[in-house]
Design a protein around this motif. Sequence first.
Motif, mmCIF file in Angstrom:
data_model
loop_
_atom_site.group_PDB
_atom_site.id
_atom_site.type_symbol
_atom_site.label_atom_id
_atom_site.label_comp_id
_atom_site.label_asym_id
_atom_site.label_seq_id
_atom_site.Cartn_x
_atom_site.Cartn_y
_atom_site.Cartn_z
ATOM 1 N N VAL A 63 -2.966 -9.985 -4.455
ATOM 2 C CA VAL A 63 -3.143 -8.854 -5.377
ATOM 3 C C VAL A 63 -4.469 -8.141 -5.090
ATOM 4 C CG1 VAL A 63 -3.359 -8.152 -7.786
ATOM 5 C CG2 VAL A 63 -1.708 -9.915 -7.161
ATOM 6 N N VAL A 64 -5.538 -8.911 -4.908
ATOM 7 C CA VAL A 64 -6.831 -8.298 -4.574
ATOM 8 C C VAL A 64 -6.724 -7.520 -3.268
ATOM 9 C CG1 VAL A 64 -9.222 -8.758 -3.921
ATOM 10 C CG2 VAL A 64 -8.200 -9.981 -5.848
ATOM 11 N N ARG A 65 -6.080 -8.119 -2.282
ATOM 12 C CA ARG A 65 -5.925 -7.450 -0.977
ATOM 13 C C ARG A 65 -5.104 -6.169 -1.123
ATOM 14 N NH1 ARG A 65 -6.923 -5.342 2.856
ATOM 15 N NH2 ARG A 65 -6.726 -5.921 5.050
ATOM 16 N N ALA A 66 -4.068 -6.201 -1.960
ATOM 17 C CA ALA A 66 -3.249 -5.011 -2.184
ATOM 18 C C ALA A 66 -4.061 -3.902 -2.844
ATOM 19 C CB ALA A 66 -2.045 -5.365 -3.055
ATOM 20 N N LEU A 67 -4.875 -4.270 -3.836
ATOM 21 C CA LEU A 67 -5.680 -3.261 -4.527
ATOM 22 C C LEU A 67 -6.727 -2.661 -3.593
ATOM 23 C CD1 LEU A 67 -6.144 -4.982 -8.004
ATOM 24 C CD2 LEU A 67 -4.493 -3.226 -7.352
ATOM 25 N N GLN A 68 -7.289 -3.487 -2.712
ATOM 26 C CA GLN A 68 -8.214 -2.958 -1.718
ATOM 27 C C GLN A 68 -7.520 -1.931 -0.819
ATOM 28 O OE1 GLN A 68 -9.465 -6.651 0.169
ATOM 29 N NE2 GLN A 68 -11.511 -6.495 -0.748
ATOM 30 N N ALA A 69 -6.321 -2.295 -0.349
ATOM 31 C CA ALA A 69 -5.590 -1.407 0.560
ATOM 32 C C ALA A 69 -5.201 -0.109 -0.130
ATOM 33 C CB ALA A 69 -4.356 -2.128 1.100
ATOM 34 N N ARG A 70 -4.758 -0.197 -1.382
ATOM 35 C CA ARG A 70 -4.344 1.006 -2.107
ATOM 36 C C ARG A 70 -5.556 1.894 -2.425
ATOM 37 N NH1 ARG A 70 0.915 0.877 -3.912
ATOM 38 N NH2 ARG A 70 0.488 2.446 -5.507
ATOM 39 N N ARG A 71 -6.658 1.249 -2.748
ATOM 40 C CA ARG A 71 -7.862 2.031 -3.022
ATOM 41 C C ARG A 71 -8.333 2.768 -1.769
ATOM 42 N NH1 ARG A 71 -13.764 -0.269 -4.802
ATOM 43 N NH2 ARG A 71 -14.403 1.483 -6.130
ATOM 44 N N HIS A 72 -8.245 2.094 -0.630
ATOM 45 C CA HIS A 72 -8.687 2.694 0.629
ATOM 46 C C HIS A 72 -7.775 3.853 1.040
ATOM 47 C CE1 HIS A 72 -10.423 2.945 4.643
ATOM 48 N NE2 HIS A 72 -9.198 2.895 5.138
ATOM 49 N N SER A 73 -6.466 3.688 0.827
ATOM 50 C CA SER A 73 -5.508 4.706 1.282
ATOM 51 C C SER A 73 -5.255 5.807 0.262
ATOM 52 C CB SER A 73 -4.173 4.039 1.625
ATOM 53 O OG SER A 73 -3.552 3.528 0.445
ATOM 54 N N GLY A 74 -5.732 5.599 -0.967
ATOM 55 C CA GLY A 74 -5.468 6.570 -2.019
ATOM 56 C C GLY A 74 -4.046 6.525 -2.532
ATOM 57 N N ALA A 75 -3.397 5.347 -2.425
ATOM 58 C CA ALA A 75 -1.994 5.226 -2.847
ATOM 59 C C ALA A 75 -1.820 5.279 -4.353
ATOM 60 C CB ALA A 75 -1.402 3.912 -2.319
ATOM 61 N N GLY A 76 -2.902 5.146 -5.107
ATOM 62 C CA GLY A 76 -2.809 5.246 -6.552
ATOM 63 C C GLY A 76 -2.749 3.896 -7.228
ATOM 64 N N ALA B 164 0.808 -1.222 0.000
ATOM 65 C CA ALA B 164 0.000 0.000 0.000
ATOM 66 C C ALA B 164 0.838 1.268 0.000
ATOM 67 C CB ALA B 164 -0.921 -0.006 1.217
ATOM 68 N N ASP B 165 2.152 1.138 0.036
ATOM 69 C CA ASP B 165 3.033 2.313 0.043
ATOM 70 C C ASP B 165 2.935 3.028 -1.308
ATOM 71 O OD1 ASP B 165 5.213 4.123 0.004
ATOM 72 O OD2 ASP B 165 6.392 2.822 1.311
ATOM 73 N N PRO B 166 2.685 4.345 -1.335
ATOM 74 C CA PRO B 166 2.613 5.070 -2.618
ATOM 75 C C PRO B 166 3.887 4.970 -3.446
ATOM 76 C CG PRO B 166 1.739 6.410 -0.816
ATOM 77 C CD PRO B 166 2.369 5.202 -0.182
ATOM 78 N N GLN B 167 5.037 4.709 -2.788
ATOM 79 C CA GLN B 167 6.284 4.563 -3.538
ATOM 80 C C GLN B 167 6.327 3.263 -4.335
ATOM 81 O OE1 GLN B 167 10.063 6.568 -1.753
ATOM 82 N NE2 GLN B 167 9.154 5.329 -0.136
ATOM 83 N N THR B 168 5.526 2.277 -3.935
ATOM 84 C CA THR B 168 5.481 1.003 -4.648
ATOM 85 C C THR B 168 4.681 1.200 -5.932
ATOM 86 O OG1 THR B 168 5.609 -0.269 -2.599
ATOM 87 C CG2 THR B 168 4.767 -1.407 -4.541
ATOM 88 N N ARG B 169 5.325 0.961 -7.056
ATOM 89 C CA ARG B 169 4.668 1.170 -8.339
ATOM 90 C C ARG B 169 4.502 -0.116 -9.140
ATOM 91 N NH1 ARG B 169 8.035 4.867 -7.037
ATOM 92 N NH2 ARG B 169 9.788 4.286 -8.339
ATOM 93 N N ILE B 170 5.175 -1.180 -8.690
ATOM 94 C CA ILE B 170 5.071 -2.468 -9.371
ATOM 95 C C ILE B 170 4.917 -3.572 -8.331
ATOM 96 C CG2 ILE B 170 6.289 -4.192 -10.765
ATOM 97 C CD1 ILE B 170 7.666 -1.962 -12.248
ATOM 98 N N ILE B 171 3.956 -4.465 -8.552
ATOM 99 C CA ILE B 171 3.913 -5.761 -7.879
ATOM 100 C C ILE B 171 4.316 -6.783 -8.931
ATOM 101 C CG2 ILE B 171 2.483 -7.495 -6.735
ATOM 102 C CD1 ILE B 171 0.560 -5.238 -5.960
ATOM 103 N N SER B 172 5.384 -7.517 -8.700
ATOM 104 C CA SER B 172 5.826 -8.509 -9.685
ATOM 105 C C SER B 172 5.818 -9.902 -9.053
ATOM 106 C CB SER B 172 7.218 -8.157 -10.229
ATOM 107 O OG SER B 172 8.172 -8.049 -9.183
ATOM 108 N N ALA B 173 5.940 -10.909 -9.895
ATOM 109 C CA ALA B 173 5.809 -12.274 -9.380
ATOM 110 C C ALA B 173 6.556 -13.282 -10.221
ATOM 111 C CB ALA B 173 4.335 -12.676 -9.319
ATOM 112 N N THR B 174 7.231 -14.199 -9.535
ATOM 113 C CA THR B 174 7.692 -15.468 -10.108
ATOM 114 C C THR B 174 7.267 -16.539 -9.100
ATOM 115 O OG1 THR B 174 9.890 -14.980 -9.149
ATOM 116 C CG2 THR B 174 9.614 -14.626 -11.508
ATOM 117 N N VAL B 175 6.020 -16.947 -9.191
ATOM 118 C CA VAL B 175 5.445 -17.886 -8.226
ATOM 119 C C VAL B 175 5.200 -19.258 -8.856
ATOM 120 C CG1 VAL B 175 4.409 -16.105 -6.768
ATOM 121 C CG2 VAL B 175 3.123 -16.966 -8.731
ATOM 122 N N THR B 176 5.739 -19.496 -10.041
ATOM 123 C CA THR B 176 5.580 -20.700 -10.858
ATOM 124 C C THR B 176 4.145 -20.826 -11.347
ATOM 125 O OG1 THR B 176 5.024 -22.365 -9.162
ATOM 126 C CG2 THR B 176 7.361 -21.833 -9.477
#
Length: 472
Positions: free
Chosen positions: A166-179, A113-125
């Motif tokens: 990812v869904v949880r992250a988008l919820q948190a960012r939407r709530h905090s206005g992180a963009g 949820a940090d506004p400085q975070t601009r990418i969520i990436s993944a190598t989870v197989t």
Amino acid sequence: MRLSQGALSALPAGVAKPGYDRAGMRAGVVHFGPGAFHRAHQAAAFDTLLGHDPRWGITGVSLHSRGVADGLNPQGGLYTLALLDAVTDYRVIGSIGQVLTGDQTAAILAALADPQTRIISATVTEKGYCLDAGGALDIRNAAILADIDAARNAPVWQPSSFPGWVVRALQARRHSGAGPITVLSCDNLTDNGRKLEGAVRSLAEAVDPELAQALPELASFPNAMVDSITPATDDALRAQVMAATGLEDAWPIQRERFSQWVIEDRFVTERPELECAGVTFAADVRPFEQAKLRLLNGAHSSLAYIGLGRGHETVADAMADAELASFVERLMREDIAPTVSPPPGLDLGHYITDVLARFANPAIRHLLSQIAWDGSQKLPYRLLGTVRDTLSAGRSVERLVLPVAAWVRFVDRAAREGRSLVDPLADTLLARAGDWRAMLALTEVFGDLGADSRFTNAVEHGLEVLERGSLS
């Protein structure tokens, strides 16, 4: 002396190290699955970028294991990358600031949820996306069912799956206005960004319909393709790195010198200028992805299952088997290449020649057993799509299904010998071992192919060929 920020000055002159001030590095990326594949590729590219822009450090998230965190955190996130070629080069990578583990829910959410975070990436197989045989979210998957239940009923939702996070992250960012944020899959899936986007949308529809409706404004999901052969870390590599650097490294990484990363230019946020690290941004990644998945990964899995059945241990060992090497080359040139639509400028004949040379590189000890892991998840993307296209074109699939037959025998051997199987469907596969028709009837692996007599007859013939010990 163990590798650490303070020990960097003790490195020999020939070992590259971060050329930037790590104290000023800020985390712009949260990466799920900071294993060998990520640290050999994406983290190395961001390490180069940090020399120009300090805003693109990485926070790693290891959901199911503490091993990477326990290895890297005492080293300040530092690790050694060995580039394997005629001469091996060593480079200390500094782009990972810390690795969080699955029990650190609050810290993971704070990073996401940090506004400085601009990418969520993944190598989870492949299995980490919880998809069914058609590439859609598998609503019966245990982790997805747990996420739906927790999101609806638990006081605090701690996700069980990567789509859930990812869904949880988008919820948190939407709530905090992180963009908005860019969600970047780097796993070996065809159309990986779109599949991840579909999985996230489906899960959001089940737990937060308003979020699902707003998804296009909250996130983008570029496709991406990463290519470089990355053998697993072992004690021999640790000893090799210790001898070359003079420092103990709990978890060094190795890969071949060749590396390719192609990303769809579809960022909802600021795009990192990774061109400085050799990354290609393209309007359409699919032609690059198809060439890699079918020709390189398809051939890799073929070498693994057939090679293990012939007593080989590594890719280089398998390529030293003249009959097997000849078979794989014909498979690539005559069976797989006709199904590939290459990107402009890529000569498939030259590409195949280069891939075969990479396979035969004696400096790389890539275990066939490692490639053989998670076969039920890999076969649909690496071989079965090619089989479908070949059947549709009315061509023979006899050579193409020989690796499938070898996979069936691989599972059968594991069952007979009482060995465990590294596969999310291990129990189901072992229960059907010895009955190849029952194996092919698994729709979660083969879809409708198990009901196609052209495919099943070819697999039956392939099993007979392998039983004779030949490849023709």
